[in-house]
Design an enzyme around this catalytic site. Structure first.
Site, PDB file in Angstrom:
ATOM      1  N   LYS A 204       7.221 -14.006 -22.593  1.00 21.30           N
ATOM      2  CA  LYS A 204       5.947 -13.325 -22.885  1.00 21.30           C
ATOM      3  C   LYS A 204       5.275 -12.993 -21.561  1.00 21.30           C
ATOM      4  O   LYS A 204       5.057 -13.882 -20.739  1.00 21.30           O
ATOM      5  CB  LYS A 204       5.048 -14.234 -23.733  1.00 21.30           C
ATOM      6  CG  LYS A 204       3.898 -13.508 -24.379  1.00 21.30           C
ATOM      7  CD  LYS A 204       4.350 -12.598 -25.528  1.00 21.30           C
ATOM      8  CE  LYS A 204       4.167 -13.257 -26.876  1.00 21.30           C
ATOM      9  NZ  LYS A 204       4.846 -12.498 -27.946  1.00 21.30           N
TER      10      LYS A 204
ATOM     11  N   THR B 188       9.253 -15.744 -27.914  1.00 17.18           N
ATOM     12  CA  THR B 188       8.286 -15.451 -26.851  1.00 17.18           C
ATOM     13  C   THR B 188       6.898 -15.908 -27.285  1.00 17.18           C
ATOM     14  O   THR B 188       6.079 -16.297 -26.457  1.00 17.18           O
ATOM     15  CB  THR B 188       8.260 -13.948 -26.483  1.00 17.18           C
ATOM     16  OG1 THR B 188       7.743 -13.201 -27.583  1.00 17.18           O
ATOM     17  CG2 THR B 188       9.627 -13.432 -26.093  1.00 17.18           C
ATOM     18  N   ASP B 189       6.655 -15.894 -28.582  1.00 17.44           N
ATOM     19  CA  ASP B 189       5.362 -16.365 -29.091  1.00 17.44           C
ATOM     20  C   ASP B 189       5.157 -17.846 -28.752  1.00 17.44           C
ATOM     21  O   ASP B 189       4.040 -18.264 -28.434  1.00 17.44           O
ATOM     22  CB  ASP B 189       5.287 -16.140 -30.600  1.00 17.44           C
ATOM     23  CG  ASP B 189       3.887 -16.401 -31.132  1.00 17.44           C
ATOM     24  OD1 ASP B 189       2.974 -15.640 -30.761  1.00 17.44           O
ATOM     25  OD2 ASP B 189       3.702 -17.388 -31.867  1.00 17.44           O
TER      26      ASP B 189
ATOM     27  N   ASN C 284      -1.275   1.933   5.888  1.00 21.72           N
ATOM     28  CA  ASN C 284      -2.229   2.277   6.946  1.00 21.72           C
ATOM     29  C   ASN C 284      -3.297   3.176   6.332  1.00 21.72           C
ATOM     30  O   ASN C 284      -3.041   4.342   6.014  1.00 21.72           O
ATOM     31  CB  ASN C 284      -1.479   2.993   8.086  1.00 21.72           C
ATOM     32  CG  ASN C 284      -2.303   3.079   9.350  1.00 21.72           C
ATOM     33  OD1 ASN C 284      -3.498   2.787   9.329  1.00 21.72           O
ATOM     34  ND2 ASN C 284      -1.682   3.485  10.442  1.00 21.72           N
TER      35      ASN C 284
ATOM     36  N   GLN D  76       2.319  -2.076  13.164  1.00 20.34           N
ATOM     37  CA  GLN D  76       3.529  -2.897  13.186  1.00 20.34           C
ATOM     38  C   GLN D  76       3.278  -4.176  13.987  1.00 20.34           C
ATOM     39  O   GLN D  76       3.693  -5.275  13.586  1.00 20.34           O
ATOM     40  CB  GLN D  76       4.691  -2.113  13.834  1.00 20.34           C
ATOM     41  CG  GLN D  76       5.274  -1.003  12.973  1.00 20.34           C
ATOM     42  CD  GLN D  76       4.598   0.351  13.139  1.00 20.34           C
ATOM     43  OE1 GLN D  76       3.403   0.444  13.447  1.00 20.34           O
ATOM     44  NE2 GLN D  76       5.341   1.414  12.914  1.00 20.34           N
TER      45      GLN D  76
ATOM     46  N   HIS E 128      -5.734   5.412   6.695  1.00 23.26           N
ATOM     47  CA  HIS E 128      -6.175   6.252   7.815  1.00 23.26           C
ATOM     48  C   HIS E 128      -7.651   6.626   7.693  1.00 23.26           C
ATOM     49  O   HIS E 128      -8.120   7.000   6.619  1.00 23.26           O
ATOM     50  CB  HIS E 128      -5.353   7.540   7.865  1.00 23.26           C
ATOM     51  CG  HIS E 128      -3.883   7.292   8.011  1.00 23.26           C
ATOM     52  ND1 HIS E 128      -3.324   6.677   9.100  1.00 23.26           N
ATOM     53  CD2 HIS E 128      -2.844   7.592   7.181  1.00 23.26           C
ATOM     54  CE1 HIS E 128      -2.011   6.606   8.955  1.00 23.26           C
ATOM     55  NE2 HIS E 128      -1.695   7.147   7.786  1.00 23.26           N
TER      56      HIS E 128
ATOM     57  N   ARG F 171      -9.510   3.415  17.618  1.00 25.29           N
ATOM     58  CA  ARG F 171      -9.492   3.935  16.255  1.00 25.29           C
ATOM     59  C   ARG F 171      -9.849   2.826  15.277  1.00 25.29           C
ATOM     60  O   ARG F 171      -9.876   1.642  15.641  1.00 25.29           O
ATOM     61  CB  ARG F 171      -8.114   4.512  15.912  1.00 25.29           C
ATOM     62  CG  ARG F 171      -7.012   3.472  15.859  1.00 25.29           C
ATOM     63  CD  ARG F 171      -5.682   4.024  15.349  1.00 25.29           C
ATOM     64  NE  ARG F 171      -4.709   2.945  15.223  1.00 25.29           N
ATOM     65  CZ  ARG F 171      -3.503   3.066  14.683  1.00 25.29           C
ATOM     66  NH1 ARG F 171      -3.089   4.231  14.218  1.00 25.29           N
ATOM     67  NH2 ARG F 171      -2.693   2.034  14.600  1.00 25.29           N
TER      68      ARG F 171
ATOM     69  N   PHE G 142      -3.353   3.739  19.274  1.00 22.26           N
ATOM     70  CA  PHE G 142      -1.999   4.178  18.913  1.00 22.26           C
ATOM     71  C   PHE G 142      -1.642   5.364  19.789  1.00 22.26           C
ATOM     72  O   PHE G 142      -2.188   6.447  19.638  1.00 22.26           O
ATOM     73  CB  PHE G 142      -1.908   4.546  17.426  1.00 22.26           C
ATOM     74  CG  PHE G 142      -0.501   4.825  16.982  1.00 22.26           C
ATOM     75  CD1 PHE G 142       0.461   3.822  16.988  1.00 22.26           C
ATOM     76  CD2 PHE G 142      -0.108   6.097  16.576  1.00 22.26           C
ATOM     77  CE1 PHE G 142       1.774   4.076  16.602  1.00 22.26           C
ATOM     78  CE2 PHE G 142       1.202   6.362  16.179  1.00 22.26           C
ATOM     79  CZ  PHE G 142       2.140   5.345  16.192  1.00 22.26           C
TER      80      PHE G 142
HETATM   81  O1  LIG Z   1      -0.043   1.867  13.680  1.00 16.20           O
HETATM   82  C1  LIG Z   1       0.565   2.928  13.468  1.00 16.20           C
HETATM   83  N1  LIG Z   1       1.923   2.920  13.373  1.00 16.20           N
HETATM   84  C2  LIG Z   1       2.653   4.032  13.156  1.00 16.20           C
HETATM   85  O2  LIG Z   1       3.913   3.983  13.074  1.00 16.20           O
HETATM   86  C3  LIG Z   1       1.954   5.245  13.005  1.00 16.20           C
HETATM   87  N2  LIG Z   1       2.345   6.522  12.770  1.00 16.20           N
HETATM   88  C4  LIG Z   1       1.224   7.279  12.704  1.00 16.20           C
HETATM   89  O3  LIG Z   1       1.216   8.514  12.506  1.00 16.20           O
HETATM   90  N3  LIG Z   1       0.109   6.518  12.918  1.00 16.20           N
HETATM   91  C5  LIG Z   1       0.542   5.227  13.096  1.00 16.20           C
HETATM   92  N4  LIG Z   1      -0.125   4.084  13.323  1.00 16.20           N
END
Ligand SMILES: O=c1[nH]c(=O)c2[nH]c(=O)[nH]c2[nH]1
Length: 312
Positions: free
Chosen positions: A23, A68-69, A259, A233, A261, A185, A168
């Site tokens: 369940k 399952t009940d 990410n 990363q 943005h 950023r 970045f």
């Molecule tokens: O931290 C980031 N990793 C990326 O691999 C990546 N690629 C991207 O366009 N912006 C970012 N920012």
């Protein structure tokens, strides 16, 4: 009544593959009272059982099938009888019960989502009124095969943001690259994390699940906040490695970090500057998003958490 004693399966070049049943999404709310002060635990529990289940698929004989009940009823009965110490402990209780009480059931997987509530403090009170936190969803998956345990805990929907200390630049550029290099950023993500415990058998004491969850979450957030980021990363690795380094009970961490943005809005057409240094206005894009995913392991340990966390 159908006669199941006759030969059930005509010879056919077709066989049953992996199967499981149970369940899904049993919503359990447990209130415990400590005088006038109440405590709440709010779970979504999914049960998945497997074992000697060929016959029900081939012939329809339900002789090995715990309904399952019944699995649903067991979840609610255990919440009352044994309480909910932690999502992990509750899942362990259930998994052990299904595998040890029913001979045909060889494996149980219990998945739990837990929703957080915080007290509504009002006029010095706050004993029995709560607001859903909506901060993160706690996750636990417990798998038991009668011999060994696999416990994977985690969280999802935890949105975090650093308004500076993120850059970045220095990335590969080809004829399609338009991204401007960024030296200051916003770094924002919605953390989806799973961590696997080394604990696997009843011979060893189980971790303190509540402390482990609290401390792991704390390290995750601290690593996000404290890392001066040159990429998401790098931040991901800092988060995962901090958990493996600081929490001896955890061998593997899998992180999935979209990410989120934030683009500086071009206000030049309106004769306005939009400097990063102060008062900057950003457009928070919801899609597409970069998706950064990785596993961080204690050296010598096998990766076992699925690569795609939507499967867990
Ligand atoms: O931290 C980031 N990793 C990326 O691999 C990546 N690629 C991207 O366009 N912006 C970012 N920012």
């Amino acid at each position: 009544m159908t006669d199941h004693s006759r030969p059930a399966r005509p010879a056919r070049p077709v066989v049953l593959g992996q199967n499981q049943y149970g369940k899904a999404e049993n919503r359990v709310v447990k209130i415990t009272r400590d005088g006038a002060t109440h405590h709440i635990r709010d779970l979504n529990v999914s049960v998945s059982l497997s074992g000697d289940m060929d016959e029900v698929h081939y012939s329809g004989s339900n002789a090995s099938v715990l309904p399952t009940d019944t699995t649903k009823n067991t979840v609610y009965a255990f919440a009352q009888e044994h309480g909910i110490e932690s999502a992990e402990q509750f899942g362990i209780h259930l998994a052990r019960h299904f595998v040890t009480s029913q001979e045909p059931i060889h494996r149980a997987r219990i998945r739990i989502e837990e929703y957080g509530w915080e007290r509504i403090e009002h006029g010095g009170k706050g004993a029995h009124s709560f607001a859903r936190t909506g901060r993160e969803t706690r996750l636990a998956q417990i798998t038991y095969d009668g011999t060994s345990w696999e416990v994977v805990s985690g969280l999802k929907d935890l949105v975090v943001l650093n308004s500076t200390d993120s850059e970045f630049w220095g990335y590969v550029k080809d004829r399609y690259t338009t991204l401007p290099e960024a030296y200051d950023r916003i770094l924002a993500t919605e953390v989806s994390a799973r961590w696997r415990f080394g604990w696997a058998d009843d011979e060893r004491p189980a971790p303190d699940w509540e402390t482990s969850y609290r401390e792991t979450g704390r390290h995750l957030l601290a690593a996000f906040a404290e890392t001066y980021s040159l990429s998401l990363q790098q931040t991901l690795y800092a988060m995962g490695s901090r958990i493996v380094e600081q929490r001896a009970e955890i061998d593997e961490v899998r992180l999935s970090l979209p990410n989120k943005h934030h683009f500086l809005v071009d206000l030049e057409p309106f004769g306005l500057k939009n400097p990063t240094e102060d008062g900057a206005v950003y457009y928070a894009a919801d899609r597409p998003y970069g998706l950064i995913e990785a596993t961080v392991l204690r050296e010598g340990c096998e990766p076992r958490i699925p690569v795609d966390l939507s499967n867990l």
